[in-house]
Scaffold this motif. Structure first.
Motif, PDB file in Angstrom:
ATOM      1  N   LYS A  17      45.272 -33.837 -20.919  1.00 46.09           N
ATOM      2  CA  LYS A  17      44.557 -34.957 -21.534  1.00 46.09           C
ATOM      3  C   LYS A  17      45.472 -35.800 -22.420  1.00 46.09           C
ATOM      4  N   GLU A  18      46.439 -35.149 -23.033  1.00 49.86           N
ATOM      5  CA  GLU A  18      47.338 -35.871 -23.938  1.00 49.86           C
ATOM      6  C   GLU A  18      48.139 -36.940 -23.199  1.00 49.86           C
ATOM      7  N   ASN A  19      48.585 -36.601 -21.977  1.00 48.60           N
ATOM      8  CA  ASN A  19      49.406 -37.534 -21.205  1.00 48.60           C
ATOM      9  C   ASN A  19      48.631 -38.208 -20.072  1.00 48.60           C
ATOM     10  N   HIS A  20      47.311 -37.983 -20.046  1.00 52.06           N
ATOM     11  CA  HIS A  20      46.438 -38.603 -19.046  1.00 52.06           C
ATOM     12  C   HIS A  20      46.899 -38.279 -17.622  1.00 52.06           C
ATOM     13  N   LEU A  21      47.178 -37.002 -17.398  1.00 53.34           N
ATOM     14  CA  LEU A  21      47.597 -36.519 -16.081  1.00 53.34           C
ATOM     15  C   LEU A  21      46.619 -35.452 -15.587  1.00 53.34           C
ATOM     16  N   PRO A  22      46.462 -35.314 -14.277  1.00 55.06           N
ATOM     17  CA  PRO A  22      45.499 -34.328 -13.766  1.00 55.06           C
ATOM     18  C   PRO A  22      45.926 -32.882 -13.968  1.00 55.06           C
ATOM     19  N   TYR A  23      47.240 -32.658 -14.185  1.00 55.65           N
ATOM     20  CA  TYR A  23      47.708 -31.273 -14.312  1.00 55.65           C
ATOM     21  C   TYR A  23      48.614 -31.103 -15.523  1.00 55.65           C
ATOM     22  N   LYS A  24      48.440 -29.951 -16.154  1.00 55.73           N
ATOM     23  CA  LYS A  24      49.265 -29.589 -17.302  1.00 55.73           C
ATOM     24  C   LYS A  24      50.145 -28.407 -16.901  1.00 55.73           C
ATOM     25  N   THR A  25      51.443 -28.622 -16.900  1.00 58.16           N
ATOM     26  CA  THR A  25      52.367 -27.613 -16.402  1.00 58.16           C
ATOM     27  C   THR A  25      52.227 -26.287 -17.150  1.00 58.16           C
ATOM     28  N   SER A  26      52.057 -26.350 -18.462  1.00 61.17           N
ATOM     29  CA  SER A  26      51.964 -25.117 -19.247  1.00 61.17           C
ATOM     30  C   SER A  26      50.742 -24.294 -18.848  1.00 61.17           C
ATOM     31  N   PHE A  27      49.657 -24.968 -18.477  1.00 60.30           N
ATOM     32  CA  PHE A  27      48.465 -24.230 -18.046  1.00 60.30           C
ATOM     33  C   PHE A  27      48.687 -23.613 -16.674  1.00 60.30           C
ATOM     34  N   LEU A  28      49.336 -24.350 -15.764  1.00 58.77           N
ATOM     35  CA  LEU A  28      49.653 -23.797 -14.452  1.00 58.77           C
ATOM     36  C   LEU A  28      50.530 -22.558 -14.601  1.00 58.77           C
ATOM     37  N   GLU A  29      51.476 -22.608 -15.524  1.00 56.55           N
ATOM     38  CA  GLU A  29      52.345 -21.457 -15.765  1.00 56.55           C
ATOM     39  C   GLU A  29      51.554 -20.267 -16.309  1.00 56.55           C
ATOM     40  N   ARG A  30      50.565 -20.574 -17.162  1.00 56.14           N
ATOM     41  CA  ARG A  30      49.726 -19.516 -17.725  1.00 56.14           C
ATOM     42  C   ARG A  30      48.908 -18.828 -16.632  1.00 56.14           C
ATOM     43  N   ILE A  31      48.343 -19.634 -15.738  1.00 55.74           N
ATOM     44  CA  ILE A  31      47.560 -19.086 -14.631  1.00 55.74           C
ATOM     45  C   ILE A  31      48.449 -18.232 -13.724  1.00 55.74           C
ATOM     46  N   GLU A  32      49.623 -18.749 -13.411  1.00 56.90           N
ATOM     47  CA  GLU A  32      50.527 -18.022 -12.521  1.00 56.90           C
ATOM     48  C   GLU A  32      50.944 -16.688 -13.126  1.00 56.90           C
ATOM     49  N   THR A  33      51.243 -16.687 -14.433  1.00 54.69           N
ATOM     50  CA  THR A  33      51.605 -15.441 -15.119  1.00 54.69           C
ATOM     51  C   THR A  33      50.468 -14.432 -15.044  1.00 54.69           C
ATOM     52  N   MET A  34      49.253 -14.901 -15.287  1.00 52.39           N
ATOM     53  CA  MET A  34      48.090 -14.030 -15.253  1.00 52.39           C
ATOM     54  C   MET A  34      47.899 -13.421 -13.861  1.00 52.39           C
TER      55      MET A  34
END
Length: 236
Positions: A17-34
């Motif tokens: 939301k901060e950069n008005h983009l559909p994806y946040k890399t840090s969240f994708l990394e969190r999901i992948e780690t999980m």
């Protein structure tokens, strides 16, 4: 603790939301780690992802799109999100398959139950896209339906900044308290909006549990698998 789990991810959670983009890399990394840590414990992983970061129902209403058409547009958004997750996972070495309830053979497989089970047997992460393939049903309903079809033990619902299910909205009511354990029937009668009623109706006669927890720490999922009491347990 569980041999096969379904993870429900909202589309809004993917959004930067901060950069008005559909994806946040840090969240994708969190999901992948999980997901990686869960698979390391020899637990099968399935995912249902929403499409709210790309298209929301209220957008359809505002531009004069009818409900059924808007729902199909939302299904296409979930396919895009599933493909994004697949590409990110596979870049990290996670074998992943996207299966869509809407036929879109050029970019993902059609949903076939026996084939999905075979993917799980081969150790692949399976992402279910396009909901149930029909309008008027939410991704919550898809989550419950696929969990039953795939014989899942539990549905993991990770939340951002929320520890589980509360007696009221903790952002609005400072007296709201965390609920450790609740039944599907109690959740319905108390009006706790964890999943829509159709999805709960599919689950309340099964042994499938729901775990609602804070996904800010991706390791919480592994702690749950090891028997730690984290978040809220919803059960029959």
């Amino acid at each position: 603790m569980y041999k096969r789990i379904m993870i429900k991810i909202s589309g809004e959670a993917l959004e930067d939301k901060e950069n008005h983009l559909p994806y946040k890399t840090s969240f994708l990394e969190r999901i992948e780690t999980m997901v990686q840590e869960i698979r390391d414990l020899h637990t099968d992983v399935m995912i249902v992802v929403g499409g709210g970061n790309i298209f929301r129902g209220k957008i359809a209403n505002s531009i004069g799109v009818d409900r059924a058409t808007g729902d199909y547009m939302g299904m296409l958004a979930t396919i895009m999100n599933a493909m994004a997750l697949q590409s990110f996972f596979e870049s990290k070495g996670l074998p992943t398959r996207v299966m869509s309830a809407l036929p879109l053979n050029a970019c993902c497989e059609p949903y076939i139950r026996r084939k999905a089970l075979r993917h799980l047997e081969k150790g692949r992460v399976v992402i279910f896209a396009a909901g149930v393939g029909s309008p008027y049903f939410t991704t919550d309903t898809c989550t419950a339906l696929r969990a039953k079809e795939m014989m899942a033990d539990c549905i993991f619902m990770g939340k951002n900044g929320v520890e589980g299910v509360y007696t009221a909205d903790p952002k609005k009511d400072p007296k709201a308290t965390l609920i450790d354990k609740i039944t599907y029937h109690e959740m319905l009668t108390r009006g706790l909006q964890v999943m829509d009623n159709t999805a709960v109706g599919l689950l309340e006669d099964t042994d499938i549990q729901i775990r609602v927890f804070n996904m800010a720490d991706p390791h919480n999922a592994v702690l749950l698998l090891k028997g730690e009491k984290i978040g809220t347990l919803i059960t029959r």
